[in-house]
Every structure is written in C-alpha cells, then in structure tokens.
Motif scaffolding. Structure first.
Motif: not given
Length: 102
Positions: A26-28, A52-56, A73-76, A80-85
């Motif tokens: 989401l940050a990217d 495996q991931g990161r947080l900001v 909101a496009d990521l929902a 969007a991919s399941p990871a983005a959702r």
C-alpha cells in the motif's frame, strides 16, 4: 502583564497525530499515486521488515490516514490482486479501530 497565546497553540486545540503502520504494498502504491501530502508523510516514516514483507510506520493526523486510504481505494477493487486487497483491508481496519492508548 500576561502573554497572549494564540488559540492554535492552546493545549486543547492541537491536532493530534496518530501513529499507524501501513503495509509495504500500500505504501508503494501511495508513493507512486498519492498526493504530495501523503507522499511526504510516508517519506518521513520508518520502514520495518517483518518476515517476507515490510511495514511503513508514520505519524500523521487521522484525517491524513483516512485520505491515504481513500486514495488507495483502487487496491480494494476486484481488479487488484489478493495481496493488494488484503493490504487495503488491513490498513483500513487499523485506521477505523479506535485506539485505546491514552
């Protein structure tokens, strides 16, 4: 003679910043497509590696967190991919859950 303090500096009228963590995906997205205010807040944040991931983690007024969520909101959406959702859903739950910290 007492000094006059502007209302903006009075204790009760301060805008509170809330500390929140944003998933890296989401940050990217927000760094690429968010407005300048959101990008500046994310740039001032701290990247935390977890598995495996990161947080900001960044501090901003709650209104800015909500604006960032609205801009992502496009990521929902279904395109969007399941990871983005999931990243959008996790950040949304962090923003809407009331904090219990004093």
């Amino acid at each position: 003679m007492p000094l006059h303090r502007p209302r903006s500096l009075e204790r009760g009228s301060r805008i509170r910043s809330s500390l929140s963590t944003c998933p890296g995906l989401l940050a990217d997205y927000l760094l690429a497509y968010g407005d300048e205010t959101v990008r500046a807040a994310l740039a001032s944040g701290r990247t935390i590696r977890r598995g495996q991931g990161r947080l900001v983690r960044f501090a901003a007024p709650l209104a800015l967190h909500r604006a960032a969520l609205q801009q992502a909101a496009d990521l929902a959406g279904e395109a969007a991919s399941p990871a983005a959702r999931k990243a959008h859903r996790v950040y949304a739950s962090r923003i809407t859950t009331p904090s219990t910290a004093p």
